[in-house]
Write a protein that holds these residues in place. Structure first.
Motif, short mmCIF file in Angstrom:
data_model
loop_
_atom_site.label_atom_id
_atom_site.label_comp_id
_atom_site.label_asym_id
_atom_site.label_seq_id
_atom_site.Cartn_x
_atom_site.Cartn_y
_atom_site.Cartn_z
N HIS A 247 2.41 5.72 -12.78
CA HIS A 247 1.56 4.57 -12.45
C HIS A 247 1.41 4.53 -10.93
N VAL A 248 0.18 4.55 -10.44
CA VAL A 248 -0.08 4.64 -9.00
C VAL A 248 -0.81 3.38 -8.53
N ILE A 249 -0.24 2.74 -7.51
CA ILE A 249 -0.81 1.52 -6.94
C ILE A 249 -1.18 1.76 -5.49
N GLY A 250 -2.45 1.58 -5.16
CA GLY A 250 -2.91 1.67 -3.79
C GLY A 250 -2.95 0.30 -3.14
N VAL A 251 -2.56 0.22 -1.88
CA VAL A 251 -2.55 -1.04 -1.14
C VAL A 251 -3.58 -0.96 -0.02
N ASP A 252 -4.55 -1.86 -0.08
CA ASP A 252 -5.61 -1.95 0.92
C ASP A 252 -5.54 -3.34 1.55
N THR A 253 -6.54 -3.70 2.34
CA THR A 253 -6.59 -5.02 2.96
C THR A 253 -8.01 -5.55 2.86
N PRO A 254 -8.20 -6.86 2.80
CA PRO A 254 -9.57 -7.40 2.72
C PRO A 254 -10.44 -6.91 3.87
N ASN A 255 -11.74 -6.77 3.59
CA ASN A 255 -12.76 -6.31 4.54
C ASN A 255 -12.69 -4.81 4.80
N SER A 256 -12.03 -4.07 3.92
CA SER A 256 -12.03 -2.61 3.95
C SER A 256 -12.92 -2.11 2.82
N VAL A 257 -13.75 -1.11 3.11
CA VAL A 257 -14.70 -0.63 2.10
C VAL A 257 -14.10 0.39 1.14
N ARG B 194 -9.65 8.37 -8.46
CA ARG B 194 -9.21 8.59 -9.85
C ARG B 194 -7.70 8.66 -9.98
N GLN B 195 -6.99 8.66 -8.88
CA GLN B 195 -5.53 8.69 -8.94
C GLN B 195 -4.92 7.30 -9.14
N PHE B 196 -5.71 6.24 -8.95
CA PHE B 196 -5.13 4.89 -8.85
C PHE B 196 -5.29 4.10 -10.15
N ASP B 197 -4.18 3.50 -10.58
CA ASP B 197 -4.18 2.61 -11.73
C ASP B 197 -4.44 1.16 -11.32
N GLU B 198 -3.91 0.77 -10.18
CA GLU B 198 -4.09 -0.58 -9.66
C GLU B 198 -4.41 -0.50 -8.17
N ILE B 199 -5.13 -1.53 -7.69
CA ILE B 199 -5.33 -1.72 -6.25
C ILE B 199 -4.92 -3.13 -5.90
N HIS B 200 -4.16 -3.26 -4.78
CA HIS B 200 -3.81 -4.57 -4.24
C HIS B 200 -4.39 -4.67 -2.83
N TRP B 201 -4.94 -5.83 -2.52
CA TRP B 201 -5.42 -6.11 -1.17
C TRP B 201 -4.49 -7.16 -0.55
N VAL B 202 -3.87 -6.82 0.57
CA VAL B 202 -2.90 -7.70 1.22
C VAL B 202 -3.44 -8.12 2.59
N GLY B 203 -3.41 -9.42 2.88
CA GLY B 203 -3.87 -9.92 4.17
C GLY B 203 -2.87 -9.64 5.28
N ALA B 204 -3.33 -9.77 6.52
CA ALA B 204 -2.47 -9.48 7.68
C ALA B 204 -1.26 -10.41 7.77
N PRO B 205 -1.41 -11.73 7.68
CA PRO B 205 -0.22 -12.60 7.79
C PRO B 205 0.84 -12.27 6.74
N GLU B 206 0.38 -12.00 5.52
CA GLU B 206 1.32 -11.69 4.45
C GLU B 206 2.03 -10.35 4.71
N ASP C 163 -5.42 -13.53 1.02
CA ASP C 163 -3.98 -13.32 1.11
C ASP C 163 -3.49 -12.11 0.31
N TRP C 164 -3.63 -12.15 -1.01
CA TRP C 164 -3.08 -11.06 -1.82
C TRP C 164 -3.76 -11.07 -3.19
N SER C 165 -4.44 -9.99 -3.51
CA SER C 165 -5.15 -9.88 -4.78
C SER C 165 -4.83 -8.53 -5.42
#
Length: 358
Positions: A188-198, A224-236, A322-324
């Protein structure tokens, strides 16, 4: 040892630290050293980078530092194109290492700083014929380099159920996931990005959290490698970075905090699954920012409290500051965005279009 082969092998692979019964952190000194060295070695072996030659690249982060360190000990000239968002301490260190640093002062209306920087990079290469551009975003040697990390994880930790890490150029997560899936196709692969990233379908915008995300979609991101994506804000992310230091004595940067926030939550909710998360670089560059209480307190949106869990969203356009989280499902970016458009179209029709479809 020939000067062209010099590097920092003891710094390339991470320390593997057990953070909980089922959670391990792969803590790098400087993650980008591994792909940078791999790219330069391949280019030198194939004659694309001559002894004493010139390297040109665009970067505002630690890939530039990795190239600068290698160029200094191998005798290359290095020209880096960046923008005003580059960290002040990184800027000074690059100059100390002999880098020619070109700062693009104004973004383009379309494509922003990223496109403006690419144009300046092309101009620099035209000015220096025969120069080599590592092109970390599209160079397949970037993800290939991480086979060594995947091998280390497999040998030291054994079977891994979940891999979690931040995504910028796409090299580390796409490369490690691809290699580990040879051992466990159900990884299971989870990628972590941040809001306002394309990178995973957000519109481009200003980002305070650096070292992950992008204003362009790098070819090395294998969606195609990712099962989930999370977007984390800077303060968090910054608060999670401080928790990582206080709780585990790991002095890392903000991208590591973002990864740890997601990994700690996922591991606690899946106690029977073995989790590995990636911590890309150490925290020394952030002493005046992330590790400064006054600086943190002045951040817009700063609460000093971490959210307990992400908010699951139906598609990337619903991401919160914040976190999605979003179930990506190992699809391409086009597949996800096309599904989003179809969903929006259905919702615009009476009864979601079901009556006409019948």
């Amino acid at each position: 040892m020939p000067r062209e082969s010099r590097g920092f092998p003891d710094y390339e692979l991470p320390r593997l630290v057990r953070l909980a019964d089922n959670l391990y952190g792969a803590a790098f000194f400087l993650m980008k050293l591994l792909p940078a060295r791999h790219m330069l070695d391949r280019a030198a072996a194939e004659g694309r980078l001559k002894p004493g030659g010139t390297i040109c690249e665009t970067t505002s982060g630690t890939f530039g530092l990795a190239l600068a360190m290698l160029a200094a000990v191998r005798g290359y000239r290095l020209i880096l194109v960046s923008d005003p968002a580059i960290d002040e301490h990184l800027h000074k260190r690059l100059l100390e290492l002999g880098v020619t640093l070109e700062i693009v002062e104004k973004p383009y209306e379309i494509g922003g700083f990223q496109t403006a920087r690419l144009d300046r990079l092309r101009a620099a290469m035209e000015t220096h014929p025969g120069s080599f551009c590592p092109s970390q975003y599209g160079n397949a040697d970037n993800p290939r380099a991480y086979a060594e990390v995947a091998e280390q994880i497999a040998e030291r930790i054994g079977h891994v159920d979940c891999l979690i890490g931040t995504v910028g150029s796409g090299g580390s997560m796409s490369g490690i996931a691809r290699f580990l899936r040879h051992l466990n196709p159900d990884l299971h692969v989870i990628g972590v990005d941040t809001p306002n990233s394309v990178v995973f379908g957000q519109p481009d915008g200003k980002r305070l959290l650096r070292g992950l995300g992008n204003s362009l979609v790098p070819p090395n991101v294998d969606h195609r490698q990712f099962d989930e994506i999370h977007w984390v804000g800077a303060p968090e992310a910054f608060l999670a970075t401080r928790h990582l230091h206080r709780g585990h004595a790991l002095y890392q940067g903000g991208t590591s905090g973002a990864a740890h926030l997601v990994a700690d939550w996922w591991a606690r909710n899946h106690p029977d699954r073995k989790v590995v998360t990636l911590f890309p670089d150490e925290g020394h560059r952030y002493a005046a920012t992330i590790y400064n209480d006054d600086w943190l307190a002045a951040l817009p949106g700063w609460t000093g409290v971490l959210p307990e869990a992400p908010r699951a969203v139906a598609h990337p356009s619903d991401v919160r500051p914040d976190w999605s989280s979003f179930r990506w499902g190992r699809r391409t970016l086009d597949q996800v965005l096309t599904a989003e458009k179809m969903l929006a179209s259905d919702e615009a029709l009476p009864d979601g279009g079901l009556a006409e479809a019948a």
